[in-house]
Design a protein around this motif. Sequence first.
Motif, PDB file in Angstrom:
ATOM      1  N   MET A  84      30.907  44.085  -0.581  1.00  0.00           N
ATOM      2  CA  MET A  84      31.883  43.171  -1.210  1.00  0.00           C
ATOM      3  C   MET A  84      32.779  42.603  -0.127  1.00  0.00           C
ATOM      4  N   PHE A  85      32.787  41.286   0.011  1.00  0.00           N
ATOM      5  CA  PHE A  85      33.588  40.741   1.104  1.00  0.00           C
ATOM      6  C   PHE A  85      34.975  40.337   0.669  1.00  0.00           C
ATOM      7  N   VAL A 129      38.025  41.532   0.201  1.00  0.00           N
ATOM      8  CA  VAL A 129      38.726  42.785   0.491  1.00  0.00           C
ATOM      9  C   VAL A 129      39.866  42.982  -0.492  1.00  0.00           C
ATOM     10  N   LYS A 154      40.702  35.293   0.034  1.00  0.00           N
ATOM     11  CA  LYS A 154      39.574  35.906   0.746  1.00  0.00           C
ATOM     12  C   LYS A 154      39.711  35.667   2.242  1.00  0.00           C
ATOM     13  N   PRO A 155      39.275  36.655   3.043  1.00  0.00           N
ATOM     14  CA  PRO A 155      39.426  36.492   4.497  1.00  0.00           C
ATOM     15  C   PRO A 155      38.465  35.452   5.065  1.00  0.00           C
ATOM     16  N   LEU A 156      38.930  34.685   6.044  1.00  0.00           N
ATOM     17  CA  LEU A 156      38.065  33.818   6.847  1.00  0.00           C
ATOM     18  C   LEU A 156      38.157  34.395   8.263  1.00  0.00           C
ATOM     19  N   GLY A 157      37.432  35.492   8.456  1.00  0.00           N
ATOM     20  CA  GLY A 157      37.557  36.212   9.717  1.00  0.00           C
ATOM     21  C   GLY A 157      38.814  37.046   9.752  1.00  0.00           C
ATOM     22  N   ASP A 158      39.266  37.405  10.975  1.00  0.00           N
ATOM     23  CA  ASP A 158      40.404  38.316  11.121  1.00  0.00           C
ATOM     24  C   ASP A 158      41.714  37.584  11.365  1.00  0.00           C
ATOM     25  N   ALA A 173      42.476  34.315   9.758  1.00  0.00           N
ATOM     26  CA  ALA A 173      42.715  33.263   8.767  1.00  0.00           C
ATOM     27  C   ALA A 173      42.282  33.775   7.409  1.00  0.00           C
ATOM     28  N   MET A 181      41.716  32.337   3.034  1.00  0.00           N
ATOM     29  CA  MET A 181      41.654  31.196   2.139  1.00  0.00           C
ATOM     30  C   MET A 181      42.257  31.561   0.804  1.00  0.00           C
ATOM     31  N   THR A 219      47.016  46.742   6.352  1.00  0.00           N
ATOM     32  CA  THR A 219      46.419  45.945   7.421  1.00  0.00           C
ATOM     33  C   THR A 219      47.077  44.557   7.464  1.00  0.00           C
ATOM     34  N   PRO A 220      46.913  43.832   8.589  1.00  0.00           N
ATOM     35  CA  PRO A 220      47.472  42.474   8.671  1.00  0.00           C
ATOM     36  C   PRO A 220      47.014  41.576   7.517  1.00  0.00           C
ATOM     37  N   PHE A 221      45.720  41.657   7.171  1.00  0.00           N
ATOM     38  CA  PHE A 221      45.223  40.826   6.064  1.00  0.00           C
ATOM     39  C   PHE A 221      45.937  41.179   4.758  1.00  0.00           C
TER      40      PHE A 221
END
Lengths: 326, 252
Positions: free
Chosen positions: B1-2, B4, B19-23, B25, B27, B87-89
């Motif tokens: 599951m992406f 997070v 949703k994450p766009l990498g570490d 950024a 969306m 976490t940062p995200f």
Amino acid sequence: MTVQVLHPGLLTTIQDLGRFGSQQYGVIASGAMDPYSLRIANLLVGNEQGEGALEVTLMGTSLAFQQDRLIAITGGDLRATIDGERAPMWRPIVVREGSVLTFDYAVHGCRAYVAFAGGIDIPKVMGSKSTYMRAGIGGFNGRALQKGDIFHCGEMGARSQSLVCELKDPLSWSVNYHTLLNVEQTQTIRVLKGTEFDRFEKKSQQALFTESYTLTTNSDRMGSRLEGAALSLREEFELLSEGVTYGTIQVPPNGQPIILMADRQTTGGYPKIGQVMTADLPSLAQLRPGGAIQFKEVSLEEAEKAFIRNERIIQEIKMAIQLVTS
Amino acid sequence: MFLVAVVGMKMHHTQVTIKPLGDSALMVQLGDGIDPLIHKQVKALSTLLHEHPFEGFVESVPAYNNVTVHYNPYIVYLSQFGAEGITPFQKVSAFINELVQRMGETQSIEDRIITIPVYYGGEFGPDLDYVAAYHDLSTDEVIRIHTENEYLVYMLGFAPGFPFMGGMNESIATPRRETPRLSIAPGSVGIAGKQTGVYPLETPGGWQIIGRTPKKLFLPHLSPPTLLQSGDNIKFVPISLEEYRTIEEEME
């Protein structure tokens, strides 16, 4: 202090850490392909990390120094010489008046960075010195360096002055970059699943992380175009253009992935199968065409940890350089 | 599951997801498809973010139905905001989730109407005749239809200041040229399928070029650097060649 371009080489541009805040207007970020090397080059000559420096690509660049200047060369090993003698990398050096700095060809990595103490004296456009070639702004007159160009360096600060003094004694140190950067032609690049990963066929999802991909000669500062197992969607679907970033892996209809690099457009409409983690982008930028990439899946948390770890390493390098000159 | 962290909340019957766009950024998805009402929320969130940036915020990029938020995870990690041990995200997601809750509070943002003068046809609009013939219309009718509607700028992308617009009357929708032109002059106004747009820079392209504006769309030394912004309404106005020359001189 001025530098004259005797030979521009394949592609030499002025870059800093990029033009941020204007992507909402469609203005690309640009900036160094390998920001770690650019930052360390600047630190080594007493500049701020984000100062403008030269990005030299693959080969052929030759620069004449019209005065003495403290510089540092980092990034890929392009067999740099000063008046015929091998120039040491990853440490500050003084180039004497009348000397010529030449980059022969890349033996390790793809891009070298040259930072000048005092920085490069050009105006910032939209907050950055990076060259935006397509729009003809930033950098040196908005373009790559050409034969005969002359650019000026800024005033050296106190830290640069003390680095020059330090160099009067034989220098016994250089920065160990191996924990930050891989300049080999076979690389393992860590990738997060992309926003459309689930839209791809199971076989393609597996292929991304098991097959090896080759960097093609069509690659440039906009994108690393790869060749390998074709990746296909489970079914066609319409994706509206939306934001992308450095390291986004897009898959156009031909199935061959493209990794978006420093000069990427601000938005894209191809499905995104993956995203290279930021900490591995500088190494990816050092791969030459023909090089091999093996993608390895990584979790967001691991990618964040690697990001933070590398920032700490750069922080340590910065403190170590300050210690030498204090 | 992406996904997070899926931040779920009902808002004007739309599910908001992050949703994450990498570490570095993420969306913020505010709905699906092309819809002026969803875009109002895109604009509202972008405005809130710029008024209340978090520590480590780099910039945001609005699109049709989502906002991409670029940030520096190391600065987020070091900063004091948000709960401890996340976490940062997760930190940025929580911050944005709070902003999303406050989106209703923002005063409605004044919509700008930007007029774009266009000289249609002739050497500035070499495909106007083709577009007219394709639809069995006169060139005047094509011009009337193209200037009749107001267009909404959903986003800028592809090139600096290039507007992705909605609202074109489909009766002049025309497929792209079979052979793209190697060079299209800046200011060219074109049609590609159901889209219409204006080229800010000289580029190659396959759009049907029906006219040209003397206005500059990319102004790198001004802030903001573009004539148009996401959320603007656009009105095309036909002008004579004389008027074109006059405006062109004013632009210099």
